[in-house]
Design an enzyme around this catalytic site. Structure first.
Site, PDB file in Angstrom:
ATOM      1  N   HIS A 104       0.830  -1.196   0.000  1.00 49.24           N
ATOM      2  CA  HIS A 104       0.000   0.000   0.000  1.00 49.24           C
ATOM      3  C   HIS A 104       0.869   1.253   0.000  1.00 49.24           C
ATOM      4  O   HIS A 104       1.918   1.289   0.666  1.00 49.24           O
ATOM      5  CB  HIS A 104      -0.909   0.032   1.227  1.00 49.24           C
ATOM      6  CG  HIS A 104      -1.758  -1.187   1.394  1.00 49.24           C
ATOM      7  ND1 HIS A 104      -2.651  -1.606   0.440  1.00 49.24           N
ATOM      8  CD2 HIS A 104      -1.843  -2.084   2.408  1.00 49.24           C
ATOM      9  CE1 HIS A 104      -3.252  -2.709   0.860  1.00 49.24           C
ATOM     10  NE2 HIS A 104      -2.778  -3.014   2.052  1.00 49.24           N
ATOM     11  N   GLU A 121      -2.102  -0.074   8.361  1.00 46.88           N
ATOM     12  CA  GLU A 121      -3.129  -0.964   8.902  1.00 46.88           C
ATOM     13  C   GLU A 121      -2.554  -1.837  10.013  1.00 46.88           C
ATOM     14  O   GLU A 121      -1.346  -2.068  10.077  1.00 46.88           O
ATOM     15  CB  GLU A 121      -3.709  -1.849   7.793  1.00 46.88           C
ATOM     16  CG  GLU A 121      -2.685  -2.739   7.114  1.00 46.88           C
ATOM     17  CD  GLU A 121      -3.189  -3.364   5.827  1.00 46.88           C
ATOM     18  OE1 GLU A 121      -4.143  -2.835   5.240  1.00 46.88           O
ATOM     19  OE2 GLU A 121      -2.616  -4.379   5.410  1.00 46.88           O
ATOM     20  N   HIS A 179       3.312  -7.528   1.816  1.00 45.54           N
ATOM     21  CA  HIS A 179       2.635  -8.429   2.747  1.00 45.54           C
ATOM     22  C   HIS A 179       1.602  -9.278   2.018  1.00 45.54           C
ATOM     23  O   HIS A 179       1.188  -8.961   0.900  1.00 45.54           O
ATOM     24  CB  HIS A 179       1.949  -7.629   3.862  1.00 45.54           C
ATOM     25  CG  HIS A 179       0.917  -6.670   3.362  1.00 45.54           C
ATOM     26  ND1 HIS A 179       1.227  -5.396   2.925  1.00 45.54           N
ATOM     27  CD2 HIS A 179      -0.441  -6.781   3.223  1.00 45.54           C
ATOM     28  CE1 HIS A 179       0.124  -4.774   2.552  1.00 45.54           C
ATOM     29  NE2 HIS A 179      -0.908  -5.598   2.721  1.00 45.54           N
ATOM     30  N   ARG A 199      -1.100  -4.928  -6.293  1.00 42.86           N
ATOM     31  CA  ARG A 199      -0.735  -6.348  -6.309  1.00 42.86           C
ATOM     32  C   ARG A 199       0.567  -6.571  -7.062  1.00 42.86           C
ATOM     33  O   ARG A 199       0.731  -6.068  -8.177  1.00 42.86           O
ATOM     34  CB  ARG A 199      -1.830  -7.190  -6.978  1.00 42.86           C
ATOM     35  CG  ARG A 199      -3.151  -7.225  -6.264  1.00 42.86           C
ATOM     36  CD  ARG A 199      -4.065  -8.293  -6.884  1.00 42.86           C
ATOM     37  NE  ARG A 199      -5.456  -7.997  -6.590  1.00 42.86           N
ATOM     38  CZ  ARG A 199      -6.310  -7.435  -7.432  1.00 42.86           C
ATOM     39  NH1 ARG A 199      -5.919  -7.130  -8.657  1.00 42.86           N
ATOM     40  NH2 ARG A 199      -7.543  -7.190  -7.068  1.00 42.86           N
TER      41      ARG A 199
END
Length: 326
Positions: A104, A121, A179, A199
């Site tokens: 991200h 996050e 991740h 991605r």
């Protein structure tokens, strides 16, 4: 026009379906969907891609972003003033299969190229199957050329940290950290209100339309952290019985959100925050919550919002919950 009285509200999620999703959220936790598979439920969300719905009170059925407009931005507290809408998104994720390897961007990059915020996050493991795992960061310093080559030849996983997980574990994923969540997990994710994901690798899977899902390799390489991830940041050892019984733990306090975990056997009294809303997310158990003179019952995976203010909050039941605020 005089605004309506601020009150605690229960939320109903926006439901998402992806090819890696499972059936737990629908079958075990009674999330509503016309589809058998539910990959994510966006429990607290004012994001345009999936606002949650007011599930209690006068405004039952209203989208949460519309509710904020009706009640006034001040219900979110002064710490939210620099944001247009609710700056936090809370979701549950059920993984019947591995998620893509992804990354991200931070706020600066996301706002410039995606007109959205970045995405820091934290994952809280609600439940997991034996031998469940996730990937977090690189296991060595690596060049972008090598990352690109390993994506091409299918060996990217070899240079990622594979981390075993356990119930109650929490892991902070900073922007730029590569991740992937493995299969067999139920996770509560607290994140910035963003839907930007790049991605790098998706196992060459085919979606329901017979197509491979798109990759975003160039943008991912723009924002990725190529340094070795310090795996010691993650607690890889399951806690002892004594540690599991702890009734309070501060999971994180950062610029984007704060998260506390409580485990109670009877009841607890908390207090609202004058400068921030509070969200209560139940990860296990059942009971009732009292605030602003109202009582609402709850079960596992229910989510509530308490508007900014110094009201007393009482939670009665046998449960574990997360308290989330700015």
């Amino acid at each position: 026009m005089k605004k309506s009285k601020k009150s605690i509200i229960k939320l109903e999620p926006s439901v998402k379906e992806h090819i890696w999703g499972g059936t737990k959220l629908k079958e075990k936790y009674d999330k509503k969907s016309n589809n058998k598979i539910i990959s994510e439920t966006w429990e607290l969300s004012a994001h345009k891609d999936g606002p949650s719905i007011i599930a209690s009170g006068k405004y039952k059925g209203v989208k949460f972003n519309e509710y904020i407009s009706i009640m006034g931005h001040e219900i979110l507290g002064s710490k939210s003033e620099r944001y247009t809408d609710l700056p936090i998104l809370i979701k549950f994720i059920d993984t019947a299969d591995d998620l893509s390897v992804q990354v991200h961007p931070d706020d600066e990059y996301a706002l410039k190229y995606e007109k959205d915020y970045g995405k820091n996050e934290i994952w809280y493991v609600v439940d997991c199957e034996s031998n469940s795992y996730l990937y977090c960061g690189f296991n060595k310093d690596i060049s972008k050329d090598e990352i690109r080559q390993r994506i091409s030849d299918g060996t990217l996983l070899e240079v990622l940290n594979k981390v075993p997980v356990f119930k109650g574990q929490n892991i902070f994923i900073k922007t730029g950290t590569v991740h992937a969540i493995g299969k067999g997990l139920l996770i509560c994710e607290i994140q910035q209100s963003s839907n930007v994901t790049y991605r790098l690798f998706d196992y060459n899977r085919i979606d329901k339309n017979g197509e491979k899902r798109p990759l975003h390799i160039d943008k991912a390489l723009d924002v990725i952290d190529c340094k070795k991830f310090e795996i010691d940041q993650i607690n890889k050892d399951e806690p002892t019985t004594a540690e599991k019984s702890l009734d309070y733990q501060k999971l994180i306090e950062c610029e984007y959100f704060s998260v506390e975990r409580y485990s109670i056997q009877d009841h607890i009294e908390l207090y609202g925050k004058k400068d921030s809303f509070i969200s209560i997310v139940v990860t296990e158990g059942e009971g009732s919550i009292y605030a602003e003179g109202e009582k609402l019952d709850f079960k596992s995976t229910d989510c509530f919002l308490i508007p900014a203010g110094e009201s007393k909050i009482e939670i009665i039941g046998k449960c574990t919950f997360l308290k989330v605020y700015l």
